[in-house]
Structure formats: structure tokens, C-alpha cells
Design an enzyme around this catalytic site. Structure first.
Site, PDB file in Angstrom:
ATOM      1  N   HIS A  70       0.854  -1.182   0.000  1.00 52.08           N
ATOM      2  CA  HIS A  70       0.000   0.000   0.000  1.00 52.08           C
ATOM      3  C   HIS A  70       0.894   1.238   0.000  1.00 52.08           C
ATOM      4  O   HIS A  70       1.717   1.429   0.904  1.00 52.08           O
ATOM      5  CB  HIS A  70      -0.894  -0.011   1.239  1.00 52.08           C
ATOM      6  CG  HIS A  70      -1.945   1.045   1.263  1.00 52.08           C
ATOM      7  ND1 HIS A  70      -3.168   0.871   0.651  1.00 52.08           N
ATOM      8  CD2 HIS A  70      -1.964   2.282   1.829  1.00 52.08           C
ATOM      9  CE1 HIS A  70      -3.899   1.963   0.846  1.00 52.08           C
ATOM     10  NE2 HIS A  70      -3.181   2.832   1.539  1.00 52.08           N
ATOM     11  N   ASP A  86       0.990   5.159   0.145  1.00 51.35           N
ATOM     12  CA  ASP A  86       0.241   6.353   0.517  1.00 51.35           C
ATOM     13  C   ASP A  86       0.879   7.595  -0.104  1.00 51.35           C
ATOM     14  O   ASP A  86       1.983   8.003   0.281  1.00 51.35           O
ATOM     15  CB  ASP A  86       0.205   6.505   2.045  1.00 51.35           C
ATOM     16  CG  ASP A  86      -0.765   5.540   2.690  1.00 51.35           C
ATOM     17  OD1 ASP A  86      -1.928   5.493   2.252  1.00 51.35           O
ATOM     18  OD2 ASP A  86      -0.367   4.834   3.627  1.00 51.35           O
ATOM     19  N   MET A 101       0.603  11.576  -0.668  1.00 54.61           N
ATOM     20  CA  MET A 101      -0.028  12.756  -0.073  1.00 54.61           C
ATOM     21  C   MET A 101       0.580  14.013  -0.672  1.00 54.61           C
ATOM     22  O   MET A 101       1.796  14.097  -0.872  1.00 54.61           O
ATOM     23  CB  MET A 101       0.172  12.765   1.445  1.00 54.61           C
ATOM     24  CG  MET A 101      -0.283  11.500   2.135  1.00 54.61           C
ATOM     25  SD  MET A 101       0.018  11.560   3.917  1.00 54.61           S
ATOM     26  CE  MET A 101      -0.276   9.848   4.365  1.00 54.61           C
ATOM     27  N   GLY A 133       0.406   8.408   9.917  1.00 54.61           N
ATOM     28  CA  GLY A 133       0.332   7.050  10.426  1.00 54.61           C
ATOM     29  C   GLY A 133       0.232   7.021  11.941  1.00 54.61           C
ATOM     30  O   GLY A 133       0.389   8.038  12.613  1.00 54.61           O
ATOM     31  N   ASP A 157      -8.258   0.788   6.106  1.00 52.11           N
ATOM     32  CA  ASP A 157      -6.948   1.373   6.368  1.00 52.11           C
ATOM     33  C   ASP A 157      -7.043   2.320   7.553  1.00 52.11           C
ATOM     34  O   ASP A 157      -7.813   3.269   7.533  1.00 52.11           O
ATOM     35  CB  ASP A 157      -6.488   2.135   5.116  1.00 52.11           C
ATOM     36  CG  ASP A 157      -5.138   2.815   5.281  1.00 52.11           C
ATOM     37  OD1 ASP A 157      -4.465   2.590   6.293  1.00 52.11           O
ATOM     38  OD2 ASP A 157      -4.764   3.576   4.365  1.00 52.11           O
ATOM     39  N   GLY A 210       0.050  -0.491   8.996  1.00 54.75           N
ATOM     40  CA  GLY A 210       1.361   0.115   8.988  1.00 54.75           C
ATOM     41  C   GLY A 210       2.186  -0.255  10.192  1.00 54.75           C
ATOM     42  O   GLY A 210       2.912  -1.254  10.205  1.00 54.75           O
TER      43      GLY A 210
END
Length: 219
Positions: A32, A34, A36, A143, A174, A196
Site C-alpha cells: 500500500h 500512501d 499525499m 500514520g 486502512d 502500517g
């Protein structure tokens, strides 16, 4: 079996390639990613050049979770970087239908995500053209946040919609996922668990991943 998708946001960025290899060796199904932009969410992570640089190290399925505004602008860049799925937010500025069409036009899987405060009804219109619904159980951007249990009914609502339509739909979750919250989400109908810190803090995440893969709905 439930798919497990470690979130590279919790990896050691100074050894990102090595961390990706560790994730694949541990038996994870997906990685996954992420992304941003500092606008849709307050944080900034990485973009297509970083993804492209680690793509050559692993054949694991790449799901790029775009927490960015107007995601249609960058579909080609992330496709060229080697992503297998691109997931966009239904709350983002820009034409989300266009983003989905561009993703599918590149031959990739398309996902649509919704934030904790967004009702499931807001994502449903996009799901006819999507392969995955991503339910955020924390507020996106950072996270290590705590799981928001009030989001779990949205998993069930989306699963019930997909079942009524006879649509094959992955439901990913998630945010704050660990052994306990992951089981709750799988029981509600989630098929992909994104995690995570609960995985990356382990020296060997393979036993935990193997356990999570056995989770499934009990409804």
C-alpha cells in the site's frame, strides 16, 4: 483468504527498497503506497519517481492510495511508475468519474476511498466502475492513529450493496489495523487489510500476516 497490504508509510524511508523486499518475503499480498500532496491532507510523502525506483525490486501488487486533489491529472504518471491499482478519494476536488475512467483506460484496477466522516452513500455512485472500496478508519494524512470503530458499519453497508448488485468488489480498510481491529473489519466484510505500524514494528511480520490471511466474514 483475506489479503494483507502493509502500508509503506510506516516503513523506514532510508531503506525503502529493502523494506519492500521484506514485505514481499513476509507473504504480503499487496504493498500500500500512501501518496499525499500537502493539500488534500496536511502531509507530503512521495510520488511517481519514488514508486518507479522501487518497482524494479519487487513484483508485489502496488496499490497507490492517492490522497491528492484532482487525481485524474496524475493517473498516467502513476501508471507509468508501475502501479497495479490506483485508489482515489471521493472527497477530492476534480472529476472522480474521469479519474476512474483514466485508470481503467490504462488497464489498471481502480479504487475509491472515503474518509471517516463521509457516509457510505457518498461512495456508492462511484463503485459501479471501481474494483475496490477503501474505508478509512483514521483521518488520512499521518500514520499511527487509533482505529475509529464507528466506521465499521460502512464496511457492512458497502458489502451488502455489492452483494445485492452481484458485483465482485474488494473492500479494503486502512487505519489503526492490528490483529484485533483487522478481525472486526474482516467479519464486517473487508477483504483487504492495510496496516502500517502494527506490522512494521515486528522484526518478522510473516507470522502475523499468515494469521490475518485466515480472517474472514462470520456474518
Amino acid at each position: 483468504m483475506t489479503k494483507v497490504s502493509p502500508s509503506m508509510l510506516s516503513a523506514d524511508f532510508s531503506r525503502l527498497g529493502e523494506e519492500l523486499v521484506r514485505v514481499e518475503a513476509a507473504g504480503a499480498d499487496w504493498a500500500h503506497l500512501d501518496v499525499m500532496d500537502g493539500m488534500f491532507v496536511p502531509n507530503i510523502t512521495f510520488g511517481p519517481p519514488i514508486i518507479k525506483s522501487i518497482r524494479r525490486l519487487s513484483r508485489i501488487f502496488f496499490d497507490a492510495h492517492l490522497m491528492i486533489e484532482d487525481p485524474a491529472r496524475y493517473v498516467n504518471a502513476f501508471a507509468d511508475a508501475g502501479c497495479d491499482m490506483i485508489t482515489v478519494h471521493c472527497e477530492a476536488d476534480g472529476d472522480i468519474y474521469e479519474a476512474i475512467d483514466r485508470i481503467k483506460g490504462r488497464g489498471l484496477k481502480a479504487g475509491v476511498s472515503l474518509n471517516p466522516e463521509t457516509p457510505a452513500s457518498k461512495i456508492i455512485p462511484y463503485l459501479d466502475g471501481a474494483d475496490l472500496a477503501l474505508v478509512m478508519t483514521v483521518h488520512p494524512g499521518f500514520g499511527g492513529q487509533s482505529f475509529i470503530g464507528e466506521c465499521v458499519p460502512k464496511i457492512s453497508e458497502i458489502r451488502e450493496w455489492a452483494d445485492r448488485k452481484g458485483k465482485k468488489l474488494e473492500i479494503s480498510v486502512d487505519g489503526g489495523i492490528n490483529a484485533d481491529t483487522g478481525k472486526v473489519c474482516a467479519d464486517a466484510g473487508a477483504t483487504v487489510l492495510v496496516a502500517g505500524s502494527s506490522l512494521f514494528r515486528l522484526n518478522d511480520m510473516s507470522p502475523e500476516i499468515a494469521k490475518w490471511k485466515l480472517y474472514g466474514p462470520t456474518l
